[in-house]
Write a protein that holds these residues in place. Structure first.
Motif, PDB file in Angstrom:
ATOM      1  N   LEU A  13      -3.759   2.219  -2.945  1.00 37.04           N
ATOM      2  CA  LEU A  13      -3.080   3.194  -2.762  1.00 37.04           C
ATOM      3  C   LEU A  13      -3.818   4.528  -2.932  1.00 37.04           C
ATOM      4  O   LEU A  13      -5.509   4.342  -3.218  1.00 37.04           O
ATOM      5  CB  LEU A  13      -2.264   4.154  -4.511  1.00 37.04           C
ATOM      6  CG  LEU A  13      -1.456   5.218  -4.718  1.00 37.04           C
ATOM      7  CD1 LEU A  13      -1.325   4.808  -5.107  1.00 37.04           C
ATOM      8  CD2 LEU A  13      -2.346   6.025  -4.932  1.00 37.04           C
ATOM      9  N   SER A  20       0.920  -1.001   0.065  1.00 34.70           N
ATOM     10  CA  SER A  20      -0.079   0.423   0.235  1.00 34.70           C
ATOM     11  C   SER A  20       1.126   0.999   0.084  1.00 34.70           C
ATOM     12  O   SER A  20       1.650   0.502   0.221  1.00 34.70           O
ATOM     13  CB  SER A  20      -0.730   0.407   1.581  1.00 34.70           C
ATOM     14  OG  SER A  20      -0.211   0.046   2.275  1.00 34.70           O
ATOM     15  N   GLN A  33      -0.192   4.287  -9.355  1.00 31.77           N
ATOM     16  CA  GLN A  33      -0.395   2.897  -8.553  1.00 31.77           C
ATOM     17  C   GLN A  33      -0.039   2.011  -9.816  1.00 31.77           C
ATOM     18  O   GLN A  33       0.176   1.071  -9.361  1.00 31.77           O
ATOM     19  CB  GLN A  33      -1.614   3.274  -8.459  1.00 31.77           C
ATOM     20  CG  GLN A  33      -2.989   1.189  -7.933  1.00 31.77           C
ATOM     21  CD  GLN A  33      -4.376   1.559  -7.615  1.00 31.77           C
ATOM     22  OE1 GLN A  33      -4.650   2.911  -7.373  1.00 31.77           O
ATOM     23  NE2 GLN A  33      -4.699   0.440  -6.699  1.00 31.77           N
ATOM     24  N   GLN A  38      -3.711   9.032  -9.623  1.00 25.43           N
ATOM     25  CA  GLN A  38      -3.757   8.178  -9.089  1.00 25.43           C
ATOM     26  C   GLN A  38      -3.539   6.639  -9.816  1.00 25.43           C
ATOM     27  O   GLN A  38      -2.577   6.085  -9.669  1.00 25.43           O
ATOM     28  CB  GLN A  38      -4.879   7.964  -8.177  1.00 25.43           C
ATOM     29  CG  GLN A  38      -4.927   6.933  -6.808  1.00 25.43           C
ATOM     30  CD  GLN A  38      -6.172   7.290  -5.735  1.00 25.43           C
ATOM     31  OE1 GLN A  38      -7.107   8.026  -6.496  1.00 25.43           O
ATOM     32  NE2 GLN A  38      -6.630   6.776  -4.558  1.00 25.43           N
TER      33      GLN A  38
END
Length: 890
Positions: free
Chosen positions: A792, A762, A784, A780
């Protein structure tokens, strides 16, 4: 799109194959019938020495960059190549090869030796130029020793003669005793030298005191015709108009006055000799003094020198100084620095002799030359000052006659009866007056003539290149004249640039070109200008064999006009490494382009990093185009390399791999493929002028040129245009943030020796900046997917982490000596207790009581780690400049 496997390794030896294809397809042939705007390059015709040097690489790279770029911009480019065959360099080399002097064999035989050597040398240099990938139109090649070119040179001579701009006269000229020819002032190089200033006593002819003279050239005493002093020099005012005797020669000369004398130098009294330097010439003319010729054409002292006759200049100087000392005329000697004029070809010190020569009346045209130069665009601008300074200081007319053999003959005969100058008609050109006779009698009726044996200065050939490449004297030459650009070295501003402007104005009334781009010199790795004497010369063919022409071109392109350029192997190697990196990137992308459907992609389909790299690409087009417009080749080359190497290869390609390695052929993958394809194809076009072979090779493998009958060179493509809607400042900011975050995460993996494709459990991105937070939300998915983060999150604020002790280790170097037999008990205790509780007790009480023994923090070492709010171990990356903290769970 055709799927073709790109070879694993970039092979620079394939450059030769592309050069052959370009020549076979006449890719660079100029078509004068085209209606496109024209771009005409007045290329410097080099002396055919047999091999090009690194300076040539730099010089022609500038021209080739411009030619290739302008073709892609839609211009019809005339990029010819000529060879300046005549003159001293070839004759000196022939004399050296055959162990002869020019007059040891018949003129025709010597001339044929020169022609044979020149043809061989041209072939060698032409081969090397083609190996560098220069894109001249070889159908437009010109050679100054051909009858066609000689006809143009002689025609220009006749026109300037009829216009009163060429004349014959007896005049002091610069003379090279080694080459036995007159040379122009522009052909004189200067070298600092240390010599002796000799103080002599010139005895008076009467009962007056004599005059002390200081001279660096006592060997010219036999040619002394006066002594000159400053009119306000109180030391000599009483001697003005009187006479003194020349030491050793017992000849009287008059004392005169002139304000040009420097009273502070030497004794303030100067002997005027015929001729020691230009100042002597000025004084002789100003005061109508006698001329005594003490030196002959070979630099040997003549009969007027008495017992010194037959000696060389050096021998004469030594003998005269010894005799002056012996006779008591030499009072002292002191060392001084001297600026010696040398023949620019053989480096022999020049002399000034009085000779009957042919001249161009330079001073008649000086004002026009200055005006024309001021109206041209010079790059860099200060190079124009060099030409203007040379023009403004021009004291003598241009001596254009040479006492050589291998050159364009001066088309003149002289009547043996009356001495009248006889000229041929233009229809009779070219002629050799030593081999033919005038077609009509002299006006005195005589038919007996003597042909001029002197030949023309080689600059008389090369100074008409803009006219020749235009087709002069055919009236159609005006379609290709004046040239758009003249590109040359700063070392020939006072010769080639000056003479070309002069001749063009004299023959057409127009300036020969609109723009002048001046390159610098190449320096070796030792910091000195490359020269054989220093042993720091690098042969271009050695570099090309090792790394290819394109890598060498990249080195040369890292420069700007007017500035000298240091050569370094590491710079060539860096260029080669760049080409290999881009090759690998193109190879990787090409493996995925088979699934690209080439349909128009909507802007909404682009991910943030797509928008970022495309925005940067369009800004790159703007910057590279602007840099080339300003002749800032280094800036253009460096921006291309930085964008491709770092933004595209290091950041973008790595960021989109997750979108390529998927079976989903949806919008995201197609947008990535469109972006990759667009960036590569656009960058190849931007690189094409710099690295023509590499870009042609990659363009071939991208699938458009597999059928030889359908071959279309990348050099026939249009120069990239800016897509305004893709220039996006917001995308620039977001993309910069995304690429930096991804780079930091990659560095983190590398520092932990994790594979870059290893998953992260993570990652939480924390920021207190609303702007950064919103940008991270857009990024994002890219972050990720690129870094293979299973979970994420993006959040505002700061991480909620705490540091805990996970291990307490006994320090036996402290515990053993202090607690001795109790040590095992203490060790067992520390290893069995909760490390966090041990740390708390030590922090709270300062010690732990183990069966009466006080154990302190000095007796242990601790290991700590960060844990997040879930209690899992975390790693923190602080990106302060981005106002960002990244919390990672591996």
């Amino acid at each position: 799109m055709k799927e073709v496997e790109v070879p694993k390794d970039y092979n620079h030896e394939k450059e030769i194959e592309w050069q052959e294809i370009w020549q076979q397809t006449e890719l660079y042939q100029f078509n004068p019938k085209e209606s496109r705007p024209r771009y005409i390059i007045d290329t410097p015709p080099p002396y055919p020495t047999g091999s090009i040097h690194i300076g040539h690489v730099l010089n022609w790279l500038y021209m080739d960059l411009l030619a290739r770029w302008k073709r892609m911009q839609g211009y019809s480019v005339l990029f010819p190549q000529g060879w300046d065959c005549h003159g001293l360099p070839t004759e000196v080399k022939v004399e050296e090869i055959h162990g002869i002097k020019k007059n040891d064999v018949p003129r025709d035989e010597f001339r044929e030796m020169c022609i044979d050597l020149t043809r061989e040398n041209i072939h060698g240099m032409k081969t090397q130029m083609q190996r560098m990938g220069y894109s001249q139109d070889w159908n437009r090649e010109y050679v100054t020793m051909t009858p066609e070119y000689k006809e143009k040179t002689q025609r220009s001579f006749l026109k300037m003669y009829h216009d009163g701009l060429i004349y014959r006269a007896v005049h002091p000229v610069n003379w090279c005793p080694r080459c036995e020819t007159a040379i122009a002032f522009a052909e004189v190089d200067y070298q600092e030298n240390e010599t002796f200033l000799n103080y002599l006593e010139f005895p008076s002819s009467s009962n007056e005191s004599g005059v002390p003279i200081a001279t660096t050239r006592p060997e010219l005493l036999a040619a002394c015709v006066a002594v000159v002093v400053h009119p306000e020099d109180e030391r000599y005012q009483h001697l003005t108009g009187k006479k003194v005797k020349v030491p050793l020669f017992d000849r009287e000369v008059k004392i005169i006055t002139d304000r040009e004398v420097d009273p502070e130098f030497g004794t303030g009294a100067v002997m005027i000799c015929t001729f020691g330097d230009k100042t002597d010439v000025m004084w002789v003319n100003r005061y109508n003094l006698d001329i005594i010729e003490a030196i002959n054409e070979q630099g040997i002292m003549q009969g007027v020198c008495g017992k010194y006759a037959g000696l060389t200049l050096a021998e004469c100087k030594q003998a005269i100084v010894e005799d002056l000392d012996k006779e008591g005329y030499l009072t002292r000697k002191e060392k001084v620095d001297q600026n010696v004029g040398l023949c620019w070809r053989c480096k022999t010190p020049i002399e000034i002799l009085v000779k009957k020569q042919w001249f161009v009346a330079v001073k008649e045209l000086n004002s026009q030359i200055e005006e024309a130069a001021k109206n041209m665009h010079w790059m860099p601008e200060h190079m124009k000052t060099r030409l203007l300074n040379w023009t403004g200081n021009m004291d003598w007319d241009w001596c254009i006659s040479r006492q050589r053999i291998f050159a364009t003959p001066i088309p003149v005969w002289y009547c043996k009866s009356c001495g009248e100058v006889m000229l041929p008609s233009e229809d009779e050109l070219p002629i050799d007056p030593t081999q033919t006779q005038p077609s009509t009698p002299c006006k005195c009726g005589s038919t007996k003539f003597e042909g001029e044996i002197d030949v023309l200065d080689t600059w008389m050939d090369s100074s008409i290149t803009p006219l020749v490449i235009g087709g002069w004297p055919s009236p159609e030459y005006k379609d290709l004249f004046p040239a758009t650009i003249r590109q040359q070295g700063h070392d020939i501003i006072r010769t080639w640039a000056f003479y070309t402007i002069l001749r063009s104005l004299a023959l057409t009334g127009e300036a020969p070109f609109q723009n002048v781009v001046v390159n610098g010199m190449v320096f070796g790795e030792d910091g000195h200008k490359m020269s054989k004497s220093r042993g720091n010369v690098i042969a271009p063919e050695d570099v090309v064999a090792e790394y290819g022409a394109d890598a060498l071109r990249l080195w040369a392109a890292n420069s700007v006009p007017g500035s000298d350029v240091p050569f370094a192997w590491k710079d060539v190697q860096h260029g080669y490494k760049f080409l290999r990196k881009f090759w690998n990137a193109c190879r990787f992308v090409n493996m995925h382009l088979a699934s690209y459907n080439e349909e128009e992609i909507k802007l909404e389909s682009f991910m943030p990093l797509d928008k970022w790299i495309l925005s940067g690409l369009n800004q790159l087009v703007v910057e590279v185009t602007q840099a080339l417009e300003e002749y800032n080749f280094a800036q253009a080359r460096n921006r291309i390399q930085t964008y491709i190497w770092h933004d595209f290869c290091d950041d973008y390609i790595e960021a989109v791999k997750y979108r390529l390695y998927t079976d989903d052929e949806g919008e995201s993958k197609q947008a990535a493929l469109y972006t990759l394809n667009t960036v590569i194809r656009t960058c190849l076009k931007l690189m094409a002028p710099f690295t023509p072979h590499f870009t042609e090779e990659v363009n071939y493998y991208l699938g458009h040129n597999q059928d030889p009958e359908e071959f279309k060179s990348i050099h026939q493509e249009k120069w990239p245009e800016v897509v305004e809607e893709l220039c996006d400042e917001k995308a620039d900011e977001i993309g910069k943030l995304g690429s930096e975050v991804i780079s930091q995460l990659r560095r983190f993996k590398a520092s932990r020796k994790m594979p870059l494709n290893a998953p992260l459990k993570s990652a939480t991105l924390y920021s207190n900046s609303p702007t950064v937070y919103n940008q991270l939300m857009e990024l994002q998915e890219d972050i990720q997917g690129t870094m293979r983060v299973e979970k994420l999150m993006v959040t505002e604020g700061k991480p909620d982490v705490r540091e805990i002790v996970v291990e307490v280790t006994p320090r036996m170097d402290q515990i053993g000596p202090q607690f001795k037999g109790q040590a095992p008990v203490i060790v067992q205790y520390l290893q069995s207790e909760d490390p966090q509780e041990v740390a708390k007790t030590l922090e709270k009480d300062g010690y732990i009581d183990v069966e009466g023994s006080h154990v302190t923090a000095d007796h242990v070492s601790t290991s700590k780690e960060l844990v997040g709010r879930t209690g899992e171990k975390v790693e923190l990356l602080l990106l302060e400049e981005l106002e960002l903290v990244v919390e990672l769970v591996i």
